[in-house]
Design a protein around this motif. Structure first.
Motif, PDB file in Angstrom:
ATOM      1  N   LEU A  16      -3.177   0.182 -19.486  1.00  0.00           N
ATOM      2  CA  LEU A  16      -4.104   1.210 -19.023  1.00  0.00           C
ATOM      3  C   LEU A  16      -3.694   2.538 -19.636  1.00  0.00           C
ATOM      4  CD1 LEU A  16      -3.332   2.254 -15.315  1.00  0.00           C
ATOM      5  CD2 LEU A  16      -1.660   1.363 -16.931  1.00  0.00           C
ATOM      6  N   THR A  17      -4.609   3.499 -19.578  1.00  0.00           N
ATOM      7  CA  THR A  17      -4.298   4.839 -20.084  1.00  0.00           C
ATOM      8  C   THR A  17      -3.524   5.561 -18.996  1.00  0.00           C
ATOM      9  OG1 THR A  17      -6.359   4.797 -21.345  1.00  0.00           O
ATOM     10  CG2 THR A  17      -5.233   6.918 -21.109  1.00  0.00           C
ATOM     11  N   PHE A  18      -2.214   5.446 -19.091  1.00  0.00           N
ATOM     12  CA  PHE A  18      -1.337   5.888 -18.013  1.00  0.00           C
ATOM     13  C   PHE A  18      -1.547   7.360 -17.687  1.00  0.00           C
ATOM     14  CE2 PHE A  18       2.316   5.670 -15.340  1.00  0.00           C
ATOM     15  CZ  PHE A  18       2.987   6.874 -15.485  1.00  0.00           C
ATOM     16  N   SER A  19      -1.632   8.185 -18.705  1.00  0.00           N
ATOM     17  CA  SER A  19      -1.646   9.632 -18.494  1.00  0.00           C
ATOM     18  C   SER A  19      -2.847  10.107 -17.691  1.00  0.00           C
ATOM     19  CB  SER A  19      -1.592  10.364 -19.831  1.00  0.00           C
ATOM     20  OG  SER A  19      -2.726  10.020 -20.609  1.00  0.00           O
ATOM     21  N   SER A  20      -3.891   9.318 -17.621  1.00  0.00           N
ATOM     22  CA  SER A  20      -5.096   9.742 -16.917  1.00  0.00           C
ATOM     23  C   SER A  20      -5.221   9.136 -15.530  1.00  0.00           C
ATOM     24  CB  SER A  20      -6.347   9.389 -17.725  1.00  0.00           C
ATOM     25  OG  SER A  20      -6.449   7.990 -17.890  1.00  0.00           O
ATOM     26  N   ASN A  21      -4.189   8.408 -15.115  1.00  0.00           N
ATOM     27  CA  ASN A  21      -4.246   7.719 -13.837  1.00  0.00           C
ATOM     28  C   ASN A  21      -3.295   8.326 -12.801  1.00  0.00           C
ATOM     29  OD1 ASN A  21      -5.679   4.794 -13.494  1.00  0.00           O
ATOM     30  ND2 ASN A  21      -5.355   5.316 -15.642  1.00  0.00           N
ATOM     31  N   ALA A  22      -3.786   8.462 -11.578  1.00  0.00           N
ATOM     32  CA  ALA A  22      -2.884   8.760 -10.476  1.00  0.00           C
ATOM     33  C   ALA A  22      -2.027   7.531 -10.195  1.00  0.00           C
ATOM     34  CB  ALA A  22      -3.677   9.133  -9.228  1.00  0.00           C
ATOM     35  N   MET A  23      -0.786   7.782  -9.797  1.00  0.00           N
ATOM     36  CA  MET A  23       0.151   6.700  -9.498  1.00  0.00           C
ATOM     37  C   MET A  23       0.713   6.902  -8.100  1.00  0.00           C
ATOM     38  SD  MET A  23       0.134   4.912 -12.282  1.00  0.00           S
ATOM     39  CE  MET A  23       1.537   3.829 -11.994  1.00  0.00           C
ATOM     40  N   GLY A  24       0.995   5.805  -7.450  1.00  0.00           N
ATOM     41  CA  GLY A  24       1.529   5.914  -6.094  1.00  0.00           C
ATOM     42  C   GLY A  24       2.669   4.950  -5.857  1.00  0.00           C
ATOM     43  N   TRP A  25       3.468   5.288  -4.874  1.00  0.00           N
ATOM     44  CA  TRP A  25       4.513   4.396  -4.369  1.00  0.00           C
ATOM     45  C   TRP A  25       4.204   4.114  -2.897  1.00  0.00           C
ATOM     46  CZ3 TRP A  25       8.202   1.940  -7.109  1.00  0.00           C
ATOM     47  CH2 TRP A  25       8.564   2.459  -8.358  1.00  0.00           C
ATOM     48  N   PHE A  26       4.272   2.836  -2.564  1.00  0.00           N
ATOM     49  CA  PHE A  26       4.118   2.396  -1.188  1.00  0.00           C
ATOM     50  C   PHE A  26       5.308   1.515  -0.841  1.00  0.00           C
ATOM     51  CE2 PHE A  26      -0.299   3.605  -0.188  1.00  0.00           C
ATOM     52  CZ  PHE A  26      -0.730   3.968  -1.453  1.00  0.00           C
ATOM     53  N   ARG A  27       5.492   1.247   0.424  1.00  0.00           N
ATOM     54  CA  ARG A  27       6.577   0.361   0.818  1.00  0.00           C
ATOM     55  C   ARG A  27       6.143  -0.496   2.002  1.00  0.00           C
ATOM     56  NH1 ARG A  27      10.975   4.688   3.360  1.00  0.00           N
ATOM     57  NH2 ARG A  27       9.898   5.057   5.358  1.00  0.00           N
ATOM     58  N   GLN A  28       6.811  -1.623   2.131  1.00  0.00           N
ATOM     59  CA  GLN A  28       6.566  -2.495   3.260  1.00  0.00           C
ATOM     60  C   GLN A  28       7.897  -2.962   3.818  1.00  0.00           C
ATOM     61  OE1 GLN A  28       4.348  -6.169   2.614  1.00  0.00           O
ATOM     62  NE2 GLN A  28       3.549  -6.071   4.712  1.00  0.00           N
ATOM     63  N   ALA A  29       8.184  -2.507   5.008  1.00  0.00           N
ATOM     64  CA  ALA A  29       9.402  -2.916   5.690  1.00  0.00           C
ATOM     65  C   ALA A  29       9.179  -4.267   6.358  1.00  0.00           C
ATOM     66  CB  ALA A  29       9.789  -1.870   6.729  1.00  0.00           C
ATOM     67  N   PRO A  30      10.242  -5.001   6.641  1.00  0.00           N
ATOM     68  CA  PRO A  30      10.094  -6.309   7.281  1.00  0.00           C
ATOM     69  C   PRO A  30       9.298  -6.219   8.579  1.00  0.00           C
ATOM     70  CG  PRO A  30      12.340  -5.995   6.523  1.00  0.00           C
ATOM     71  CD  PRO A  30      11.639  -4.688   6.323  1.00  0.00           C
ATOM     72  N   GLY A  31       8.246  -7.018   8.673  1.00  0.00           N
ATOM     73  CA  GLY A  31       7.446  -7.058   9.880  1.00  0.00           C
ATOM     74  C   GLY A  31       6.506  -5.894  10.086  1.00  0.00           C
ATOM     75  N   LYS A  32       6.371  -5.047   9.074  1.00  0.00           N
ATOM     76  CA  LYS A  32       5.512  -3.864   9.216  1.00  0.00           C
ATOM     77  C   LYS A  32       4.429  -3.846   8.161  1.00  0.00           C
ATOM     78  CE  LYS A  32       8.992  -0.931  11.403  1.00  0.00           C
ATOM     79  NZ  LYS A  32       9.675   0.397  11.375  1.00  0.00           N
ATOM     80  N   GLU A  33       3.460  -2.966   8.375  1.00  0.00           N
ATOM     81  CA  GLU A  33       2.384  -2.789   7.412  1.00  0.00           C
ATOM     82  C   GLU A  33       2.871  -1.981   6.213  1.00  0.00           C
ATOM     83  OE1 GLU A  33      -0.085  -5.043   9.546  1.00  0.00           O
ATOM     84  OE2 GLU A  33      -0.792  -3.983   7.755  1.00  0.00           O
ATOM     85  N   HIS A  34       2.095  -2.056   5.155  1.00  0.00           N
ATOM     86  CA  HIS A  34       2.372  -1.194   4.005  1.00  0.00           C
ATOM     87  C   HIS A  34       2.252   0.268   4.433  1.00  0.00           C
ATOM     88  CE1 HIS A  34       1.724  -4.837   1.599  1.00  0.00           C
ATOM     89  NE2 HIS A  34       2.353  -4.187   0.613  1.00  0.00           N
ATOM     90  N   GLU A  35       3.103   1.087   3.839  1.00  0.00           N
ATOM     91  CA  GLU A  35       3.137   2.496   4.187  1.00  0.00           C
ATOM     92  C   GLU A  35       3.151   3.332   2.911  1.00  0.00           C
ATOM     93  OE1 GLU A  35       5.918   5.001   7.174  1.00  0.00           O
ATOM     94  OE2 GLU A  35       6.975   4.205   5.410  1.00  0.00           O
ATOM     95  N   PHE A  36       2.332   4.369   2.889  1.00  0.00           N
ATOM     96  CA  PHE A  36       2.343   5.306   1.766  1.00  0.00           C
ATOM     97  C   PHE A  36       3.667   6.045   1.719  1.00  0.00           C
ATOM     98  CE2 PHE A  36       1.037   8.430  -1.192  1.00  0.00           C
ATOM     99  CZ  PHE A  36       1.436   9.665  -0.713  1.00  0.00           C
ATOM    100  N   VAL A  37       4.184   6.227   0.506  1.00  0.00           N
ATOM    101  CA  VAL A  37       5.426   6.974   0.330  1.00  0.00           C
ATOM    102  C   VAL A  37       5.161   8.268  -0.444  1.00  0.00           C
ATOM    103  CG1 VAL A  37       7.740   6.947  -0.652  1.00  0.00           C
ATOM    104  CG2 VAL A  37       6.810   4.867   0.387  1.00  0.00           C
ATOM    105  N   ALA A  38       4.618   8.137  -1.641  1.00  0.00           N
ATOM    106  CA  ALA A  38       4.388   9.309  -2.486  1.00  0.00           C
ATOM    107  C   ALA A  38       3.359   8.980  -3.543  1.00  0.00           C
ATOM    108  CB  ALA A  38       5.691   9.756  -3.145  1.00  0.00           C
ATOM    109  N   ALA A  39       2.724  10.017  -4.053  1.00  0.00           N
ATOM    110  CA  ALA A  39       1.743   9.836  -5.112  1.00  0.00           C
ATOM    111  C   ALA A  39       1.792  11.024  -6.048  1.00  0.00           C
ATOM    112  CB  ALA A  39       0.343   9.682  -4.533  1.00  0.00           C
TER     113      ALA A  39
END
Length: 126
Positions: A26-49
């Protein structure tokens, strides 16, 4: 499109880790990127973008002040530097790409991101 995350591991509380995510297809430079995490037994959680123009967002409780997201468009790589880690930070961390070039501001919602990496495990011991 492929997103390859790396850098996870085992660290003691109070320590630091740096995650990387290399994007291809993909054209990396034109895309927003994000980090998410999922702890054991929990839903995905937004971390940073980070938007294509460098604008950043952090989860106000879990990431702000301790984590730093950055990008190197020449290397098609997004980073997440994590400091002062806590046992509660233990999770699988996923990087994600918006998939729509120049789509406006980066999002905290998983639904906004079209492409996902395989995840890298971060374990913080007490």
């Amino acid at each position: 499109v492929q997103l390859q995350a790396s850098g996870g591991g085992l660290v003691q509380a109070g320590g630091s880790l740096g995650l990387s995510c290399v994007a291809s297809g993909l054209t990396f430079s034109s895309n927003a990127m994000g980090w998410f995490r999922q702890a054991p037994g929990k839903e995905h959680e937004f971390v940073a973008a980070i938007n294509w123009d460098g604008g950043v967002k952090y989860h106000p409780d879990s990431a702000k002040g301790r984590f730093t997201i950055s990008r190197d468009n020449a290397k098609n790589t997004v980073y997440l530097q994590m400091n002062s880690l806590k046992p509660d930070d233990t999770a699988v961390y996923y990087c994600a790409a918006d998939g729509t070039p120049y789509s406006g501001s980066s999002s905290t919602s998983m639904n906004r991101y079209k492409y996902w990496g395989q995840g890298t495990l971060v374990t913080v011991s007490s």
